[in-house]
Design an enzyme around this catalytic site. Structure first.
Site, PDB file in Angstrom:
ATOM      1  N   ARG A 154      -7.471  -0.140  -6.691  1.00  0.00           N
ATOM      2  CA  ARG A 154      -7.727   0.919  -5.705  1.00  0.00           C
ATOM      3  C   ARG A 154      -7.978   2.225  -6.472  1.00  0.00           C
ATOM      4  O   ARG A 154      -7.287   2.504  -7.449  1.00  0.00           O
ATOM      5  CB  ARG A 154      -6.553   1.072  -4.721  1.00  0.00           C
TER       6      ARG A 154
ATOM      7  N   ARG B 267       0.867  -1.177   0.000  1.00  0.00           N
ATOM      8  CA  ARG B 267       0.000   0.000   0.000  1.00  0.00           C
ATOM      9  C   ARG B 267       0.904   1.227   0.000  1.00  0.00           C
ATOM     10  O   ARG B 267       2.121   1.102   0.106  1.00  0.00           O
ATOM     11  CB  ARG B 267      -1.039   0.004   1.138  1.00  0.00           C
ATOM     12  N   GLY B 268       0.267   2.415  -0.086  1.00  0.00           N
ATOM     13  CA  GLY B 268       1.057   3.630  -0.251  1.00  0.00           C
ATOM     14  C   GLY B 268       1.077   3.969  -1.740  1.00  0.00           C
ATOM     15  O   GLY B 268       1.345   3.090  -2.574  1.00  0.00           O
ATOM     16  N   ALA B 269       0.792   5.236  -2.058  1.00  0.00           N
ATOM     17  CA  ALA B 269       0.561   5.604  -3.460  1.00  0.00           C
ATOM     18  C   ALA B 269       1.706   5.221  -4.411  1.00  0.00           C
ATOM     19  O   ALA B 269       1.475   4.528  -5.417  1.00  0.00           O
ATOM     20  CB  ALA B 269       0.256   7.099  -3.531  1.00  0.00           C
TER      21      ALA B 269
ATOM     22  N   ASP C 228      -2.023  10.980  -1.813  1.00  0.00           N
ATOM     23  CA  ASP C 228      -2.392  10.025  -2.864  1.00  0.00           C
ATOM     24  C   ASP C 228      -2.736  10.720  -4.164  1.00  0.00           C
ATOM     25  O   ASP C 228      -2.734  10.101  -5.229  1.00  0.00           O
ATOM     26  CB  ASP C 228      -3.563   9.158  -2.398  1.00  0.00           C
TER      27      ASP C 228
ATOM     28  N   ASN D 229      -5.439  12.585   0.971  1.00  0.00           N
ATOM     29  CA  ASN D 229      -4.510  11.738   1.734  1.00  0.00           C
ATOM     30  C   ASN D 229      -5.317  10.964   2.775  1.00  0.00           C
ATOM     31  O   ASN D 229      -6.532  11.136   2.912  1.00  0.00           O
ATOM     32  CB  ASN D 229      -3.409  12.577   2.384  1.00  0.00           C
ATOM     33  N   LYS D 230      -4.619  10.137   3.503  1.00  0.00           N
ATOM     34  CA  LYS D 230      -5.235   9.248   4.493  1.00  0.00           C
ATOM     35  C   LYS D 230      -6.226   9.982   5.389  1.00  0.00           C
ATOM     36  O   LYS D 230      -5.956  11.100   5.835  1.00  0.00           O
ATOM     37  CB  LYS D 230      -4.112   8.613   5.315  1.00  0.00           C
TER      38      LYS D 230
ATOM     39  N   GLN E 206      -1.751   2.468   9.980  1.00  0.00           N
ATOM     40  CA  GLN E 206      -0.479   2.513   9.246  1.00  0.00           C
ATOM     41  C   GLN E 206       0.611   3.206  10.070  1.00  0.00           C
ATOM     42  O   GLN E 206       1.795   2.896   9.930  1.00  0.00           O
ATOM     43  CB  GLN E 206      -0.656   3.273   7.918  1.00  0.00           C
TER      44      GLN E 206
END
Ligand code: MRU
Length: 357
Positions: free
Chosen positions: A100, A56-58, A247, A257-258, A206
């Site tokens: 995603r 995960r993570g852009a 992201d 973002n998150k 995370q």
């Protein structure tokens, strides 16, 4: 640029040669309790790995998708009927793109591979070799760009900086260095970092699971807090800046973002604390005008009602779980990229930065 030394924590690795080797992903769902690498043999395996949050993570999911395309096309080596190869490539690209919705790096990396494939004139074997080289290039460029971003970002800080960050934006989320956490690493290397506040990042944790682990791996002075403690430490004057990753940054400078990022930006404004966003150029989406146009991923209720397998909330309660939020551009002090630092008005400064490349 030699990035080898900086890539201590990596989310993905290729073992062996192009035709007989394989891809491995570090299972981020199991960190920090166990470090398990999964073998990814097909594009379908890679798509499942992205969808199920093994990776995960852009930037990291963009890198994974590029390797996924190469792996998928490897099955076609020797079958040189052009049309069939082209339609299979498009099928795989679509499958990976559907994993995603929010991080633009996924679509950016897939499009980069599509452009390569569209103009390719060699055999299917040569195409696979070229796709692997492209995936490797995307990974290594990401790491080099993060190092550049780190240097630009560290210039914004004075010695003694106490920085709060959210989610995980380190080696695990990228090609191996980090965006927001990369800037924090660069501050540390420059002797400017006093302290990192690590938001746990409910509900997927995370921060607690991954950023806390990376801080220990990198020897960064860090303290884990729950998300609702950020305001308290800001009020006590113990946070000098917030840095987050993203992201997707859109043309007007709005930042996805998150979930929880927007709240931090509002808190920063109240406490007159700079709110910085670390964004590689691959995360900037000038084709989308406004933050309202960003598709926000909705994730399973169980990630809110449970911690691991343990239920916290009563059965039957309604649950909302947007995985990301959008911070309006007017709350963003600066956007730090590998090409330099953009400030408001972002509609102008982002275009200027990109055109300066
Ligand atoms: O749902 P995730 O864990 O993929 O979300 C990751 C983030 O929100 C990160 O902050 C973002 O991708 C930037 S990573 C360099």
């Amino acid at each position: 640029m030699d990035t080898q030394l900086e890539r201590r924590v990596v989310p993905i690795r290729w073992i062996g040669n192009v035709i007989h080797g394989h891809l491995e992903m570090l299972d981020q769902r199991l960190l920090p309790v166990s470090e398990v690498w999964h073998r990814m043999a097909t594009a379908e395996d890679v798509a499942a790995g992205i969808r199920d949050m093994v990776i995960r993570g852009a930037p990291a999911i963009g890198i994974a998708a590029a390797y996924g395309l190469a792996l998928g096309m490897r099955e076609y080596v020797g079958r040189d009927q052009g049309e069939q190869v082209a339609s299979e490539f498009e099928r795989l690209a679509l499958m990976l793109a559907k994993t995603r919705p929010t991080a633009v790096n996924l679509f950016w990396a897939i499009e980069r591979c599509q452009m390569l494939a569209a103009s390719f004139e060699g055999s299917s074997r040569e195409l696979v070799v070229a796709l692997f080289a492209e995936a490797d290039a995307i990974l290594h460029e990401d790491c080099e760009n993060n190092l550049r971003m780190g240097r630009f970002g560290a210039e914004l800080f004075n010695p003694g900086a106490r920085i709060l960050t959210h989610c995980n934006t380190g080696g695990l989320a990228t090609g191996g260095y980090g965006t927001a956490l990369g800037i924090i690493r660069a501050c540390h290397a420059a002797g400017k970092l006093a302290h990192v506040w690590v938001d746990e990042t409910r509900p997927y944790l995370q921060g607690a699971r991954l950023t806390a682990w990376e801080c220990l791996q990198e020897g960064l002075p860090a303290t884990l807090i729950t998300d609702n403690m950020a305001a308290h430490f800001m009020k006590l004057g113990q946070v000098d800046a917030v840095i987050v990753g993203t992201d997707r940054v859109v043309a007007n400078g709005d930042v996805a973002n998150k979930i929880g990022t927007y709240g931090l930006a509002v808190l920063c404004k109240h406490h007159a604390i700079p709110f910085y966003v670390a964004a590689p150029i691959s995360t900037i989406d000038l084709a989308t005008a406004h933050g309202d146009d960003i598709v926000i991923e909705q994730r399973p209720a169980q990630e809110v009602t449970h911690i691991g397998d343990r239920r916290l909330a009563p059965e039957g309660i309604g649950v909302a779980h947007p995985a990301f939020d959008v911070t309006p551009a007017d709350l963003v002090t600066a956007i730090i990229t590998e090409l330099g630092v953009a400030r408001a008005p972002y509609a102008k400064s982002l275009v200027e930065l990109i055109e300066s490349a």
